[in-house]
Design an enzyme around this catalytic site. Sequence first.
Site, mmCIF file in Angstrom:
data_model
loop_
_atom_site.group_PDB
_atom_site.id
_atom_site.type_symbol
_atom_site.label_atom_id
_atom_site.label_comp_id
_atom_site.label_asym_id
_atom_site.label_seq_id
_atom_site.Cartn_x
_atom_site.Cartn_y
_atom_site.Cartn_z
ATOM 1 N N LYS A 286 0.894 -1.178 0.000
ATOM 2 C CA LYS A 286 0.000 0.000 0.000
ATOM 3 C C LYS A 286 0.927 1.222 0.000
ATOM 4 O O LYS A 286 1.450 1.619 1.052
ATOM 5 C CB LYS A 286 -0.909 -0.104 1.210
ATOM 6 C CG LYS A 286 -1.648 1.095 1.751
ATOM 7 C CD LYS A 286 -2.021 2.223 0.878
ATOM 8 C CE LYS A 286 -2.397 3.458 1.685
ATOM 9 N NZ LYS A 286 -1.872 4.693 1.074
ATOM 10 N N GLU B 169 8.050 1.131 11.919
ATOM 11 C CA GLU B 169 9.204 2.036 11.819
ATOM 12 C C GLU B 169 8.632 3.440 11.800
ATOM 13 O O GLU B 169 7.961 3.823 10.841
ATOM 14 C CB GLU B 169 9.991 1.785 10.519
ATOM 15 C CG GLU B 169 10.548 0.385 10.370
ATOM 16 C CD GLU B 169 11.580 0.032 11.409
ATOM 17 O OE1 GLU B 169 12.118 0.943 12.056
ATOM 18 O OE2 GLU B 169 11.817 -1.159 11.615
ATOM 19 N N CYS C 71 13.216 10.512 8.366
ATOM 20 C CA CYS C 71 12.891 10.076 9.731
ATOM 21 C C CYS C 71 14.077 10.189 10.671
ATOM 22 O O CYS C 71 13.888 10.351 11.875
ATOM 23 C CB CYS C 71 12.359 8.649 9.721
ATOM 24 S SG CYS C 71 13.490 7.495 8.966
ATOM 25 N N GLU D 30 8.668 16.607 15.512
ATOM 26 C CA GLU D 30 9.259 16.117 14.267
ATOM 27 C C GLU D 30 8.681 16.972 13.128
ATOM 28 O O GLU D 30 7.571 16.734 12.663
ATOM 29 C CB GLU D 30 8.905 14.645 14.030
ATOM 30 C CG GLU D 30 9.612 14.095 12.817
ATOM 31 C CD GLU D 30 9.143 12.710 12.414
ATOM 32 O OE1 GLU D 30 7.939 12.423 12.525
ATOM 33 O OE2 GLU D 30 9.987 11.939 11.945
HETATM 34 P P1 NAP Z 1 1.752 8.616 7.574
HETATM 35 O O1 NAP Z 1 0.828 9.732 7.436
HETATM 36 O O2 NAP Z 1 1.731 7.841 8.839
HETATM 37 O O3 NAP Z 1 1.449 7.656 6.337
HETATM 38 C C1 NAP Z 1 2.154 6.462 6.131
HETATM 39 C C2 NAP Z 1 1.269 5.462 5.420
HETATM 40 O O4 NAP Z 1 0.165 5.130 6.255
HETATM 41 C C3 NAP Z 1 0.684 5.990 4.112
HETATM 42 O O5 NAP Z 1 0.663 4.950 3.172
HETATM 43 C C4 NAP Z 1 -0.726 6.381 4.536
HETATM 44 O O6 NAP Z 1 -1.639 6.385 3.455
HETATM 45 C C5 NAP Z 1 -1.042 5.286 5.521
HETATM 46 N N1 NAP Z 1 -2.120 5.607 6.460
HETATM 47 C C6 NAP Z 1 -2.601 6.842 6.799
HETATM 48 N N2 NAP Z 1 -3.615 6.711 7.692
HETATM 49 C C7 NAP Z 1 -3.768 5.388 7.919
HETATM 50 C C8 NAP Z 1 -4.649 4.611 8.752
HETATM 51 N N3 NAP Z 1 -5.561 5.176 9.528
HETATM 52 N N4 NAP Z 1 -4.510 3.263 8.750
HETATM 53 C C9 NAP Z 1 -3.578 2.662 7.983
HETATM 54 N N5 NAP Z 1 -2.746 3.330 7.150
HETATM 55 C C10 NAP Z 1 -2.827 4.673 7.136
HETATM 56 O O7 NAP Z 1 3.266 9.039 7.414
HETATM 57 P P2 NAP Z 1 3.934 9.821 6.185
HETATM 58 O O8 NAP Z 1 3.509 11.232 6.265
HETATM 59 O O9 NAP Z 1 3.706 9.089 4.910
HETATM 60 O O10 NAP Z 1 5.496 9.655 6.519
HETATM 61 C C11 NAP Z 1 6.148 10.478 7.410
HETATM 62 C C12 NAP Z 1 6.401 9.746 8.709
HETATM 63 O O11 NAP Z 1 7.068 8.516 8.478
HETATM 64 C C13 NAP Z 1 7.307 10.523 9.623
HETATM 65 O O12 NAP Z 1 6.846 10.473 10.938
HETATM 66 C C14 NAP Z 1 8.628 9.784 9.518
HETATM 67 O O13 NAP Z 1 9.483 9.930 10.602
HETATM 68 C C15 NAP Z 1 8.182 8.383 9.328
HETATM 69 N N6 NAP Z 1 9.239 7.575 8.696
HETATM 70 C C16 NAP Z 1 9.867 6.645 9.443
HETATM 71 C C17 NAP Z 1 10.879 5.875 8.894
HETATM 72 C C18 NAP Z 1 11.576 4.807 9.711
HETATM 73 O O14 NAP Z 1 12.191 3.943 9.122
HETATM 74 N N7 NAP Z 1 11.491 4.830 11.011
HETATM 75 C C19 NAP Z 1 11.241 6.062 7.562
HETATM 76 C C20 NAP Z 1 10.577 7.023 6.817
HETATM 77 C C21 NAP Z 1 9.557 7.774 7.408
HETATM 78 P P3 NAP Z 1 -2.000 7.757 2.687
HETATM 79 O O15 NAP Z 1 -0.745 8.225 2.076
HETATM 80 O O16 NAP Z 1 -2.992 7.347 1.682
HETATM 81 O O17 NAP Z 1 -2.526 8.685 3.724
#
Ligand code: NAP
Length: 499
Positions: free
Chosen positions: A193, A269, A304, A401
């Site tokens: 996804k 993650e 991240c 963040e």
């Molecule tokens: P996000 O808003 O949490 O979205 C991540 C994924 O989750 C997307 O595919 C999103 O779909 C989906 N999603 C959203 N709401 C959901 C729900 N209620 N249930 C299930 N899935 C859902 O995060 P992001 O903005 O894409 O990424 C930024 C974050 O990722 C930051 O906090 C960053 O630190 C973290 N990150 C962590 C790592 C690591 O390895 N630790 C690496 C990279 C990024 P949609 O796009 O369709 O909303």
Amino acid sequence: MMNLPTTIQEVQAIAAKLTFKTNAYIGGEFVSAKSGKTIDTINPATGKVIASFTACGAEEVNDAVKIARDAFNQGAWSKKHPTERKNVLLKLADLLEENLVELSVFEALDSGKPVGEIMGTDLPEAIHAIRWHAEMTDKRYGQVSPSGDESVGIITKEPVGVVACIMPWNFPLMTTTWKLAPALAEGNSVILKPASQTTLTTLRLAELCTEAGIPAGVIQVITGSGRIVGEALGRHKDVNAISFTGSTPVGCQLLEYSAQTNLKKIILELGGKSPFVLLDDVVDLQPAVDAALAASFWNTGQNCTANTRIFVPENRKEEFVKLMLQGLEENWKMGDPLDPSNNMGPMVSEDHFKSVMSYMDKALAEGNVPICGGKSPDGRIYVEPTLFVDPKKGSVLLTEEIFGPISCIIGVKSNEEAVELANQTEYGLQATIFTNNLVNAHKYARMIKAGTVSVNKYCEGDISTPFGGLKMSGFGGQDNAEAAHDQYSEIKTIFINLA
Ligand code: NAP
């Protein structure tokens, strides 16, 4: 050695010829949603719609899970000899290499990441990850327990079954291969996804998986909103594991979905607010400054492990700040992501731009004054690289963040104070230490609460080291290394009576 485009004109010519797949990939076919709904994918550098992709609903999720389960039970992939699975994955890596330029341009258009970074880092790392995990496929051993002469206990590993990987937008292809390759290596069926901002490379990746020989139904891509399809995957009773990279709040929701349905395995993650610590023994500041700039501004801060709290001895602060400003001016160029000479682009989307600028506004309202940047060009979604020095106590700059090119330098009186402040965060993903003293390297690396502590380099380790967070930065497992394979397998004991 592959010829990579070096000018914006060459990249634009490649971009002009690209065609995009926009439907979900289910059962080896591109299919639209029964609802007919679509979501626009926007080029963040221009604000123009690139394409409209299928917005799946719960019905498509059910179809994909059923097909994935049937494929798993039928065994064309799950029961294939590990060496054969390895060979298919190696072929997939070769196909990514052959298509490196095309995939990089797709990703630059979709995400606004600078194409030079994608060609030079994301794609090579993705290819290396697939090869590394492919090679692990036929080198995983079980154990025999010390259970005495009258029995034999075999401790074996089995694939979990149907794995869903929910992905972020900041390193779309690279982080997808970090999950996809070990999950496939272990014999699972995988449903990807992608984030709604960055679907294009994942759909192309699915085609390449099929071309490499991964059977229909073993790899599928469900496009659509996280709130709908992400939640449907999270709550599905026939999904055995979810591997998620994204924000901490959504990660916590996935744990709830699991608890309320089938206790599927959840591996998270998550976010971070990582520290950079310059110890008081460092002689030459320049390597530390170069690393601190990369740690703050790589991927335009949408990273991240971005180190956005830089702790520096008070008596070195002035010189450090001067070198940071000089390095930023000389080496960090913001502009069109299709220009291979740029290393910073726009924010991924207008919504994210607004979120980053709202943190900037809060920081300014708290009385903080940037020493560079702080603004955005009118009507565009670029954010200037911004540095603050000694933010006010409790500032958003120290706690949130921000996920954009905003970082701060903080003067400290001692190494102990630096480490104490470094640990004052709910996150624990990564930390960087610079030191010229081996004892200090060990001592302070042990004191910092983070999944990865990098010494004298800004990095996240490499593919052979586990990558995951402590505290609110991670849960349930790690990407990379053999640890990634453990996420997608289950331990089974077979205990045989010999008496
Ligand atoms: P996000 O808003 O949490 O979205 C991540 C994924 O989750 C997307 O595919 C999103 O779909 C989906 N999603 C959203 N709401 C959901 C729900 N209620 N249930 C299930 N899935 C859902 O995060 P992001 O903005 O894409 O990424 C930024 C974050 O990722 C930051 O906090 C960053 O630190 C973290 N990150 C962590 C790592 C690591 O390895 N630790 C690496 C990279 C990024 P949609 O796009 O369709 O909303």
